[in-house]
Design an enzyme around this catalytic site. Structure first.
Site, PDB file in Angstrom:
ATOM      1  N   ARG A 101      57.119  42.420  46.703  1.00  0.00           N
ATOM      2  CA  ARG A 101      57.924  43.597  47.011  1.00  0.00           C
ATOM      3  C   ARG A 101      59.386  43.198  47.167  1.00  0.00           C
ATOM      4  O   ARG A 101      59.693  42.101  47.667  1.00  0.00           O
ATOM      5  CB  ARG A 101      57.405  44.159  48.345  1.00  0.00           C
ATOM      6  CG  ARG A 101      58.080  45.437  48.836  1.00  0.00           C
ATOM      7  CD  ARG A 101      57.725  46.602  48.009  1.00  0.00           C
ATOM      8  NE  ARG A 101      57.994  47.868  48.705  1.00  0.00           N
ATOM      9  CZ  ARG A 101      58.027  49.041  48.062  1.00  0.00           C
ATOM     10  NH1 ARG A 101      57.818  49.113  46.757  1.00  0.00           N
ATOM     11  NH2 ARG A 101      58.246  50.145  48.744  1.00  0.00           N
ATOM     12  N   THR A 376      52.489  38.868  62.138  1.00  0.00           N
ATOM     13  CA  THR A 376      51.871  39.609  61.063  1.00  0.00           C
ATOM     14  C   THR A 376      52.557  39.581  59.594  1.00  0.00           C
ATOM     15  O   THR A 376      53.386  38.666  59.476  1.00  0.00           O
ATOM     16  CB  THR A 376      51.853  41.097  61.363  1.00  0.00           C
ATOM     17  OG1 THR A 376      51.847  41.384  62.655  1.00  0.00           O
ATOM     18  CG2 THR A 376      50.737  41.747  60.614  1.00  0.00           C
ATOM     19  N   THR A 394      56.682  48.317  40.224  1.00  0.00           N
ATOM     20  CA  THR A 394      57.569  49.487  40.227  1.00  0.00           C
ATOM     21  C   THR A 394      59.047  49.143  40.325  1.00  0.00           C
ATOM     22  O   THR A 394      59.419  48.056  40.793  1.00  0.00           O
ATOM     23  CB  THR A 394      57.213  50.422  41.415  1.00  0.00           C
ATOM     24  OG1 THR A 394      57.962  51.625  41.307  1.00  0.00           O
ATOM     25  CG2 THR A 394      57.514  49.779  42.758  1.00  0.00           C
ATOM     26  N   ASN A 396      60.591  51.800  41.737  1.00  0.00           N
ATOM     27  CA  ASN A 396      60.562  53.009  42.557  1.00  0.00           C
ATOM     28  C   ASN A 396      60.645  54.227  41.638  1.00  0.00           C
ATOM     29  O   ASN A 396      59.702  54.496  40.917  1.00  0.00           O
ATOM     30  CB  ASN A 396      61.636  53.036  43.638  1.00  0.00           C
ATOM     31  CG  ASN A 396      61.382  54.190  44.615  1.00  0.00           C
ATOM     32  OD1 ASN A 396      60.244  54.649  44.722  1.00  0.00           O
ATOM     33  ND2 ASN A 396      62.388  54.682  45.281  1.00  0.00           N
ATOM     34  N   SER A 447      55.597  50.588  51.298  1.00  0.00           N
ATOM     35  CA  SER A 447      55.159  51.076  49.988  1.00  0.00           C
ATOM     36  C   SER A 447      53.864  51.871  50.127  1.00  0.00           C
ATOM     37  O   SER A 447      53.164  51.755  51.132  1.00  0.00           O
ATOM     38  CB  SER A 447      54.911  49.873  49.081  1.00  0.00           C
ATOM     39  OG  SER A 447      54.312  50.262  47.882  1.00  0.00           O
ATOM     40  N   SER A 448      53.578  52.660  49.104  1.00  0.00           N
ATOM     41  CA  SER A 448      52.272  53.326  49.036  1.00  0.00           C
ATOM     42  C   SER A 448      51.401  52.718  47.949  1.00  0.00           C
ATOM     43  O   SER A 448      50.280  53.192  47.719  1.00  0.00           O
ATOM     44  CB  SER A 448      52.465  54.822  48.727  1.00  0.00           C
ATOM     45  OG  SER A 448      53.213  55.435  49.737  1.00  0.00           O
ATOM     46  N   GLY A 469      54.123  57.442  43.923  1.00  0.00           N
ATOM     47  CA  GLY A 469      54.718  57.519  45.255  1.00  0.00           C
ATOM     48  C   GLY A 469      53.655  57.760  46.309  1.00  0.00           C
ATOM     49  O   GLY A 469      52.611  57.098  46.318  1.00  0.00           O
TER      50      GLY A 469
HETATM   51  O1  DON Z   1      56.262  51.632  46.639  1.00  0.00           O
HETATM   52  C1  DON Z   1      56.159  52.847  46.628  1.00  0.00           C
HETATM   53  O2  DON Z   1      55.389  53.467  47.340  1.00  0.00           O
HETATM   54  C2  DON Z   1      57.007  53.658  45.647  1.00  0.00           C
HETATM   55  N1  DON Z   1      58.235  52.964  45.418  1.00  0.00           N
HETATM   56  C3  DON Z   1      56.228  53.880  44.394  1.00  0.00           C
HETATM   57  C4  DON Z   1      56.996  54.674  43.372  1.00  0.00           C
HETATM   58  C5  DON Z   1      56.149  55.340  42.407  1.00  0.00           C
HETATM   59  O3  DON Z   1      54.958  55.314  42.460  1.00  0.00           O
HETATM   60  C6  DON Z   1      56.857  56.070  41.355  1.00  0.00           C
HETATM   61  N2  DON Z   1      55.924  56.566  40.435  1.00  0.00           N
HETATM   62  N3  DON Z   1      55.573  57.638  40.248  1.00  0.00           N
END
Ligand code: DON
Length: 582
Positions: A101, A376, A394, A396, A447-448, A469
């Site tokens: 990340r 952690t 990603t 983002n 992040s998700s 997202g």
């Molecule tokens: O890490 C995350 O949760 C977001 N930056 C992910 C972005 C994402 O999934 C964009 N796509 N649709």
């Protein structure tokens, strides 16, 4: 009534006439191969991965090659200057995750996206040089290759170099995406140079060559991580930052380290759920929601039934409320991982579930948990040797900041928007966060992304995950429940319509045909008043997945998008190496 033989015969032939026997399901057919499978958003990248498997590489070699190829052939999310997560299962049973990340630069400050009156400045965390987090993908992919791969750097990066240097013939998917984004690219000279022909639109069938990106990849092939985090690429990145008031310095780049982290592990009705720990919220929320649902028989309620949907929405509401309060980079904030993923906590958290009434998000506070001590696009890959990789990466937002760093051919991420710029102020995805996810130098933004492997009896049976997202986690959960609860084939599990709820905002979003009219009425009668269908041509997630099937390893590109699943030993060489690039 006794059926006479002739009536039985008539009944059977009638059946044969009206029902076409199905090989798989009503959804598009999955690919099958015993030798290994790659499902990703880009057919070129999947093919690169399958060729690596054909050459004797393992799933890890293939995943790394796919990662580099995606940076060339799927530029809206594939990346060198972004970040990602990889969940790995090795055939000896080992499970580990790689966190690459992005991090906040050393000069980042808590209030960097606020104006003098303390309000969030619109667009600053998404469309500026300040939006860029220190990139992690290159360091992560190389560390994964070094530890678990069998091939050398050149073998896995060369296909990406060739695709960039020789060019690819643009399909409709890419040509149209570039056209849609012209306005966003317009302010940046290097972005215009990559995504247009001197300001003129690329057309379907044009050869799209990325010479600068090929050179950036060559420096990685030849110099390893130093070929990116030091030397010419680092100089170009820092110069780009300085030209636009960005914060990333040479020191930030040199200091970047990917992290090996223990996976989040849960169980659901005899299946093992293995997913990504913080700085992702994905694994924790996925396990938490599945724990809340485990006591119910969703399969019996039926796919798409209002009863099952109501249950899932209520689990989502509680889990996402916890996300806002408790989740952030566990290296900086004490995330109560064990508590949040425990069955006992889920039971307590779901004790107020009412089967006939929706709860109100404003009444759902984050759960109180005792704190632990202070420590952690998605691609799915399985090889024929029993290894599996679940990989989400990603920039983002689509094409990140839309800024190509001059001279590198690389788009810069806008991952800083995943931090909570201000307590309770929603980010791009409407997600709110608090202190756990506030900006601090060197911290990773929450992040998700939920790359996940599901195992049964110690063997991987499903590899899945998604972009989207905040909707990533619920998409991943739905694919898993479709397989485990509704006994769907992989193609049905991936194709079936989806919905999403995230506590705040209070609405339930759903794909256009996900809820039938009477399901809607039934949900509304329970108090789910904001059921919002997505407009035509909009969808939730892109869950390119791989599953162990009866006849071999099945691969399914999500039919919502233009990805492809490619099986090993099913492909002829696509990528011709170009002598000039070696
Ligand atoms: O890490 C995350 O949760 C977001 N930056 C992910 C972005 C994402 O999934 C964009 N796509 N649709």
């Amino acid at each position: 009534m006794k059926l006479s033989l002739s009536r039985l015969f008539n009944a059977l032939s009638f059946t044969a006439l009206i029902f076409v026997p199905l090989v798989h399901s009503v959804a598009p057919k999955a690919e099958v191969s015993e030798r290994g499978m790659v499902a990703s958003r880009s057919a070129w990248a999947s093919q690169v991965g399958a060729e690596i498997l054909d050459q004797g590489g393992n799933a890890i070699d293939a995943a790394v090659a796919v990662g580099f190829a995606l940076a060339v052939t799927y530029p809206s999310a594939g990346n060198l200057a972004g970040g990602g997560f990889m969940v790995i299962h090795l055939n000896d049973g080992t499970v580990i995750t790689n966190d690459h990340r992005e991090k906040a630069p050393g000069a980042a400050t808590k209030d960097m996206f606020l104006d003098a009156s303390g309000e969030v400045v619109k667009g600053l965390s998404t469309k500026s040089h300040l939006a860029v987090g220190v990139p992690g993908s290159v360091a992560g992919l190389l560390s994964v290759l070094e530890r678990y791969g069998t091939m050398d750097r050149k073998q896995v990066i060369q296909p990406a170099i060739d695709l960039a240097a020789n060019g690819i013939l643009l399909d409709r998917d890419l040509a149209e995406a570039f056209a849609r984004r012209q306005k966003d690219f317009a302010p940046y000279e290097a972005s215009r140079a990559v995504f247009s022909k001197d300001g003129e639109l690329y057309e379907i069938g044009d050869r799209w060559v990325q010479s600068d990106l090929a050179q950036t990849l060559i420096r990685i092939r030849d110099g390893g991580r130093d070929g990116f985090y030091k030397g010419r690429t680092a100089d170009l990145l820092v110069a780009e930052m300085q030209s636009g008031n960005g914060l990333i310095t040479h020191q930030d780049l040199e200091d970047y380290e990917p992290r090996w982290r223990e996976a989040i592990r849960g169980t659901y009705k005899g299946y093992e759920i293995i997913s990504m720990p913080p700085p992702s919220s994905g694994g924790i929320l996925l396990v938490q929601m599945l724990n809340m649902l485990e006591d119910y028989d969703l399969g019996d309620m039926g796919f798409g039934s209002s009863e099952a949907i109501h249950l899932m929405i209520e689990a989502e509401r509680r889990a996402y409320a916890d996300r806002a309060q408790h989740l952030g980079d566990a290296d900086f904030y004490s995330v109560p991982v064990t508590q949040l993923t425990s069955k006992a906590y889920a039971k307590k958290r779901f004790a107020d579930f009412n089967p006939s009434k929706a709860s109100l998000s404003e009444n759902i506070e984050s759960g109180k948990v005792p704190y632990e001590s202070l420590e952690t696009t998605h691609a799915s890959i399985m090889d024929g040797m029993g290894n599996a990789v679940s990989y989400t990466t990603t920039l983002n937002l689509s094409y990140g900041t839309k800024i190509v760093a001059r001279g590198t051919g690389m788009l810069l991420n806008n991952e800083m928007d995943d931090f909570s710029a201000k307590e309770n102020a929603p980010n791009f995805y409407g997600l709110i966060g608090r202190r756990a996810n506030s900006i601090e130098p060197g911290k990773r933004m929450l992040s998700s992304m939920t790359p996940t492997i599901v195992r049964k009896d110690g063997k991987p049976i499903l590899v899945t995950g998604s972009p989207g997202g905040s909707t990533i986690i619920t998409t991943t959960m739905q694919v898993i429940l479709n397989v485990i609860e509704h006994k769907m084939s992989l193609s049905d599990a991936v194709s079936s319509p989806r919905f999403h709820h995230q506590w705040l905002p209070t609405r339930v979003m759903h794909e256009r045909f996900a809820f039938s009219p009477d399901t809607r009425r039934s949900l509304q009668s329970r108090g789910h008043n904001e059921l919002v269908p997505l407009p035509p041509r909009y969808a939730l997630g892109d869950a390119n997945s791989v599953m162990q099937g009866e006849k071999g390893i099945e691969g399914m590109a999500d039919p919502r998008n233009a990805g492809a699943a490619v099986g090993a030993a099913l492909v002829a060489p696509l990528v011709e190496s170009q002598a000039a690039t070696k």
